[in-house]
Design a protein around this motif. Structure first.
Motif, PDB file in Angstrom:
ATOM      1  N   ALA A 189       0.812  -1.230   0.000  1.00 43.70           N
ATOM      2  CA  ALA A 189       0.000   0.000   0.000  1.00 43.70           C
ATOM      3  C   ALA A 189       0.842   1.275   0.000  1.00 43.70           C
ATOM      4  N   ALA A 190       2.174   1.152   0.009  1.00 39.76           N
ATOM      5  CA  ALA A 190       3.025   2.343   0.076  1.00 39.76           C
ATOM      6  C   ALA A 190       2.861   3.233  -1.155  1.00 39.76           C
ATOM      7  N   MET A 191       2.734   2.615  -2.348  1.00 35.58           N
ATOM      8  CA  MET A 191       2.585   3.428  -3.563  1.00 35.58           C
ATOM      9  C   MET A 191       1.304   4.260  -3.481  1.00 35.58           C
ATOM     10  N   LEU A 192       0.176   3.608  -3.166  1.00 36.54           N
ATOM     11  CA  LEU A 192      -1.095   4.328  -3.106  1.00 36.54           C
ATOM     12  C   LEU A 192      -1.046   5.440  -2.055  1.00 36.54           C
ATOM     13  N   MET A 193      -0.460   5.132  -0.901  1.00 36.59           N
ATOM     14  CA  MET A 193      -0.373   6.110   0.186  1.00 36.59           C
ATOM     15  C   MET A 193       0.546   7.282  -0.187  1.00 36.59           C
ATOM     16  N   GLY A 194       1.676   6.979  -0.828  1.00 38.35           N
ATOM     17  CA  GLY A 194       2.609   8.033  -1.223  1.00 38.35           C
ATOM     18  C   GLY A 194       1.989   8.989  -2.224  1.00 38.35           C
ATOM     19  N   VAL A 195       1.329   8.421  -3.237  1.00 39.61           N
ATOM     20  CA  VAL A 195       0.669   9.253  -4.254  1.00 39.61           C
ATOM     21  C   VAL A 195      -0.462  10.047  -3.612  1.00 39.61           C
ATOM     22  N   ALA A 196      -1.248   9.391  -2.756  1.00 38.59           N
ATOM     23  CA  ALA A 196      -2.368  10.068  -2.089  1.00 38.59           C
ATOM     24  C   ALA A 196      -1.875  11.270  -1.286  1.00 38.59           C
ATOM     25  N   ARG A 197      -0.774  11.090  -0.566  1.00 38.63           N
ATOM     26  CA  ARG A 197      -0.225  12.196   0.236  1.00 38.63           C
ATOM     27  C   ARG A 197       0.226  13.353  -0.637  1.00 38.63           C
ATOM     28  N   ALA A 198       0.932  13.005  -1.724  1.00 37.81           N
ATOM     29  CA  ALA A 198       1.441  14.061  -2.609  1.00 37.81           C
ATOM     30  C   ALA A 198       0.289  14.812  -3.275  1.00 37.81           C
ATOM     31  N   LEU A 199      -0.745  14.095  -3.694  1.00 36.86           N
ATOM     32  CA  LEU A 199      -1.895  14.753  -4.334  1.00 36.86           C
ATOM     33  C   LEU A 199      -2.632  15.614  -3.310  1.00 36.86           C
ATOM     34  N   HIS A 200      -2.755  15.090  -2.090  1.00 39.97           N
ATOM     35  CA  HIS A 200      -3.405  15.820  -1.005  1.00 39.97           C
ATOM     36  C   HIS A 200      -2.653  17.129  -0.727  1.00 39.97           C
ATOM     37  N   GLU A 201      -1.320  17.039  -0.671  1.00 40.28           N
ATOM     38  CA  GLU A 201      -0.494  18.234  -0.427  1.00 40.28           C
ATOM     39  C   GLU A 201      -0.616  19.250  -1.550  1.00 40.28           C
ATOM     40  N   ALA A 202      -0.816  18.742  -2.779  1.00 34.82           N
ATOM     41  CA  ALA A 202      -0.950  19.642  -3.934  1.00 34.82           C
ATOM     42  C   ALA A 202      -2.386  20.153  -4.080  1.00 34.82           C
ATOM     43  N   LYS A 203      -3.222  19.894  -3.062  1.00 36.21           N
ATOM     44  CA  LYS A 203      -4.629  20.310  -3.062  1.00 36.21           C
ATOM     45  C   LYS A 203      -5.418  19.713  -4.227  1.00 36.21           C
TER      46      LYS A 203
END
Length: 329
Positions: A189-203
Motif C-alpha cells: 500500500a506504500a505506492m497508493l499512500m505516497g501518491v495520495a499524500r502528494a496529491l493531497h499536499e498539492a490540493k
C-alpha cells in the motif's frame, strides 16, 4: 510532452523516476473520462519499486541505522527484491533476500544478477496462499537477528511511502488540469499512500481508490483467498494502508486483469504485468462512472517482459481478442 533529459547521471540511481505518462485510446470507451497511465517500467529495474528501494535505503542511512559494511535483508516476491538488489549493489551493501518458488523465475534470476543472495521458501504447487507472506516474514525476522543486518521490512516501513510521493509530485507537473481519481493495486500500500499524500499536499481533488484481486478482497470484504497476481493481494490488510488517505477499495476480476494486460500490449503498445492490467481495469470502471470531462490516473507498475515465461502471454489469436470476451487463463 518530452521532458528535457537530465544531463549525465553520476550513478544509475539518478535514473530513477521522471517516468512518462500516456493517454489510453483504444481500450477506453467514448462516453468515459480520460484515462492516463504512468509508465513506471521506465525505472532502471523496470518497476516502481526502485523509488521505494532508494527511499528505504537512503532514509536508513540518514538515520544511521544502516552503515557501511552492514547487510540488507528483505522478503519479497520479486520487484522489491530486484529494486533493493539494484540499489544495494550500487551503494555497496551485501543483500540477502527471502523469496519463494511461487514467484516468476525471471524475478528471482534478476535479483541474483544484481548479486543478491536468495533464500527460497517453498510452496504447494507455486500458489500464493494466505500463509506464504507470514512464512517469508518469519524467515527474514530470523536473519535480521544477526549482528550488522538492516531489515528493510517493507510492509511496516513508512520510509517507502516517501519514495512514492514523487509519483504524485511528478503527476501534478505532468497532467494539465485536475486529476479526479487515482487508483492502484495494493501490496504493501506504500505506492497508493505516497501518491495520495502528494496529491493531497498539492490540493488535488483526486478520489483515491485501492484495488485488489476480487478473490482475495481483504480490504473491501475482509475475506482472504488464493490468487495469482504477483506483488499484490498479500492476504491481510497492509499496515501502511491509512484509511484517512483513500476513499474506497474495490476487488477486480483477475481474468479481466490478464485480458487487459494482453490488450494493453497488443492495442496500445504498453507491455506491462498483470497488476498493471488490474490497475487499468479499475481505472476504466472509475472513468465510466465519472464520465467525460474528468481525468483518471493509474500506473503501469512493471514491465510485461518479467512475465514472458509465465502464462500471461500464452498465444491469443489476434481475431479472438475482438468483442472483449473475458478469457480467464
Amino acid at each position: 510532452m518530452h521532458h528535457k533529459p537530465a544531463s549525465v547521471c553520476s550513478s544509475a540511481l539518478q535514473a530513477i523516476g521522471n517516468t512518462p505518462v500516456v493517454r489510453l485510446q483504444k481500450v477506453v470507451s467514448s462516453n468515459s473520462a480520460e484515462v492516463l497511465v504512468k509508465l513506471e517500467y521506465f525505472n532502471p529495474t523496470a518497476s516502481y519499486k526502485d523509488r521505494m528501494a532508494l527511499a528505504v535505503i537512503e532514509e536508513a542511512e540518514a538515520r544511521g541505522t544502516l552503515r557501511p559494511g552492514m547487510t540488507v535483508v528483505e522478503y519479497t516476491g520479486g520487484n522489491t527484491g530486484s529494486a533493493l538488489a539494484f540499489v544495494c549493489t550500487v551503494k555497496g551493501y551485501p543483500f540477502k533476500v527471502v523469496s519463494s518458488d511461487a514467484f516468476a523465475h525471471e524475478k528471482l534470476q534478476t535479483m541474483r544478477a544484481f548479486g543478491a543472495e536468495l533464500i527460497i521458501v517453498p510452496t504447494l504447487g507455486g500458489q500464493i496462499t494466505p500463509d506464504l507472506t507470514p512464512r517469508m516474514i518469519e524467515e527474514a525476522r530470523k536473519l535480521a537477528q544477526s549482528e550488522g543486518v538492516y531489515w528493510t521490512n517493507q510492509l511496516q516501513n513508512a520510509d517507502s511511502i516517501k519514495g512514492y510521493e514523487r509519483i504524485g509530485q511528478e503527476l501534478v507537473k505532468q497532467v494539465d488540469g485536475p486529476i479526479h481519481a487515482f487508483c492502484g493495486a495494493v501490496g504493501s500500500a506504500a505506492m497508493l499512500m505516497g501518491v495520495a499524500r502528494a496529491l493531497h499536499e498539492a490540493k488535488s481533488p483526486a478520489r483515491i481508490v485501492a484495488l485488489e484481486p476480487a478473490t482475495t478482497a481483504v480490504i473491501s470484504t475482509g475475506k482472504a483467498g488464493t490468487h495469482h497476481v504477483e506483488g499484490i493481494g498479500i492476504g491481510f490488510v497492509p499496515p501502511l494502508l491509512d484509511q484517512a488517505f483513500y476513499n474506497e477499495a474495490r476487488g477486480i476480476d483477475e481474468g479481466e486483469a490478464r485480458h487487459m494486460a494482453r490488450r494493453l500490449a497488443q492495442e496500445q503498445g504498453i507491455l506491462a504485468g498483470t497488476s498493471s492490467g488490474l490497475n487499468v481495469v479499475g481505472a476504466l470502471q472509475i472513468a465510466q462512472e465519472l464520465g467525460p470531462g474528468h481525468t483518471v490516473m493509474t500506473v503501469a507498475a512493471d514491465a510485461g517482459f518479467k512475465y514472458l515465461a509465465g502464462d500471461l502471454n500464452e498465444v491469443q489469436p489476434h481475431h479472438a481478442r475482438e468483442g472483449g470476451s473475458k478469457d480467464v487463463l
